[in-house]
Design a protein around this motif. Structure first.
Motif, mmCIF file in Angstrom:
data_model
loop_
_atom_site.group_PDB
_atom_site.id
_atom_site.type_symbol
_atom_site.label_atom_id
_atom_site.label_comp_id
_atom_site.label_asym_id
_atom_site.label_seq_id
_atom_site.Cartn_x
_atom_site.Cartn_y
_atom_site.Cartn_z
ATOM 1 N N ASP A 1 7.028 -2.290 -3.129
ATOM 2 C CA ASP A 1 5.857 -1.618 -2.601
ATOM 3 C C ASP A 1 4.835 -2.820 -2.561
ATOM 4 O O ASP A 1 4.046 -3.020 -1.766
ATOM 5 N N GLU A 2 4.562 -3.463 -3.966
ATOM 6 C CA GLU A 2 3.643 -4.638 -3.927
ATOM 7 C C GLU A 2 4.187 -5.508 -3.261
ATOM 8 O O GLU A 2 3.364 -6.279 -2.613
ATOM 9 N N SER B 1 3.236 -4.809 0.427
ATOM 10 C CA SER B 1 1.827 -4.845 0.583
ATOM 11 C C SER B 1 1.291 -6.235 0.630
ATOM 12 O O SER B 1 0.277 -6.596 1.454
ATOM 13 N N ASP B 2 1.747 -7.212 -0.137
ATOM 14 C CA ASP B 2 1.422 -8.611 -0.134
ATOM 15 C C ASP B 2 1.666 -9.168 0.986
ATOM 16 O O ASP B 2 1.073 -10.125 1.828
ATOM 17 N N GLN C 1 1.468 -7.810 4.027
ATOM 18 C CA GLN C 1 0.836 -7.186 5.169
ATOM 19 C C GLN C 1 -0.170 -8.446 5.739
ATOM 20 O O GLN C 1 -0.782 -9.449 5.187
ATOM 21 N N SER D 1 -2.313 1.913 8.269
ATOM 22 C CA SER D 1 -1.712 0.726 7.595
ATOM 23 C C SER D 1 -0.814 1.613 6.646
ATOM 24 O O SER D 1 -1.254 2.487 5.898
ATOM 25 N N HIS E 1 0.462 0.674 3.915
ATOM 26 C CA HIS E 1 0.059 0.247 2.600
ATOM 27 C C HIS E 1 -1.368 0.210 2.398
ATOM 28 O O HIS E 1 -2.165 -0.938 1.837
ATOM 29 N N ALA F 1 -3.466 -0.132 -0.923
ATOM 30 C CA ALA F 1 -3.075 -1.459 -1.577
ATOM 31 C C ALA F 1 -3.778 -2.610 -0.870
ATOM 32 O O ALA F 1 -4.215 -3.232 -1.576
ATOM 33 N N LEU F 2 -4.059 -2.399 0.353
ATOM 34 C CA LEU F 2 -5.009 -3.396 1.176
ATOM 35 C C LEU F 2 -6.403 -3.167 0.662
ATOM 36 O O LEU F 2 -6.948 -4.170 0.684
ATOM 37 N N ASP G 1 0.353 7.269 3.548
ATOM 38 C CA ASP G 1 0.459 5.861 3.238
ATOM 39 C C ASP G 1 1.444 5.865 1.937
ATOM 40 O O ASP G 1 1.890 6.900 1.607
ATOM 41 N N GLU G 2 2.068 4.890 1.584
ATOM 42 C CA GLU G 2 3.082 4.675 0.701
ATOM 43 C C GLU G 2 2.568 5.074 -0.625
ATOM 44 O O GLU G 2 3.290 5.838 -1.463
ATOM 45 N N TYR G 3 1.332 4.942 -0.965
ATOM 46 C CA TYR G 3 0.804 5.561 -2.476
ATOM 47 C C TYR G 3 0.654 6.865 -2.369
ATOM 48 O O TYR G 3 1.110 7.572 -3.434
#
Length: 175
Positions: free
Chosen positions: A7-8, A11-12, A14, A97, A99, A102-103, A152-154
């Motif tokens: 996921d990290e 999200s990076d 994006q 989004s 993620h 995270a954004l 969202d994913e979180y």
């Protein structure tokens, strides 16, 4: 967060809008024209991980000017923030989004945007109540709701953890 956290990594990746401050030779492939230069003033969307590095890196050893400026992504525009303030529970965060949190976290760390941080925290608090309500529903009626598709994913991870905890509590109470 782990180096191997998918996921990290996603999200990076994006894409965020950027504006080049200097002409950079031979990187035209970034805008679909291989072998050409990206001229100063060109606006492109780049993955967050590279945009962040280029926004913090000086364009030359004797300059304080970075290669590019990060522009605010659509997911963090004022109209989205206003929609969050109006009714965060009814918002389809996944379509904004996948993620989103995270954004927001990356943006707030980079720019120190206190208003965005406060709004996102309030949104998560309000939505987490609803997520918890759905996670405790064992009858399957939550299938009829579009709310779970708006996570969202979180928030999906939060739902899963809450649901598993509720199942374990119920199992423990029956023993």
């Amino acid at each position: 967060m782990s180096y191997y956290d998918l996921d990290e990594i996603i999200s990076d990746g994006q894409r965020v809008p950027c504006k080049f401050n200097v002409t950079v030779p031979k990187v035209g492939y970034l805008e679909g024209t291989p072998g050409t230069d990206v001229k100063a003033g060109t606006k492109l969307e780049l993955p967050f991980w590279i945009a962040e590095v280029l926004a913090m890196s000086p364009s030359s050893p004797n300059s304080d000017e970075a290669f590019l400026d990060l522009l605010q992504p659509d997911a963090l525009q004022k109209r989205v923030i206003n929609a969050i303030k109006a009714n965060p529970v009814s918002l389809d965060v996944h379509s904004i989004s996948p993620h989103f949190y995270a954004l927001v976290e990356k943006w707030c760390l980079l720019f120190g945007d206190k208003e965005l941080s406060t709004v996102a925290q309030a949104m998560l608090k309000e939505r987490s109540d609803e997520i918890n309500n759905f996670a405790q529903n064992t009858r399957g009626t939550h299938q009829e709701s579009g709310f779970l598709f708006s996570l969202d994913e979180y928030e999906k991870q939060l739902y899963k953890a809450s649901h598993e905890s509720y199942k374990e509590l119920k199992k423990w109470m029956l023993e």
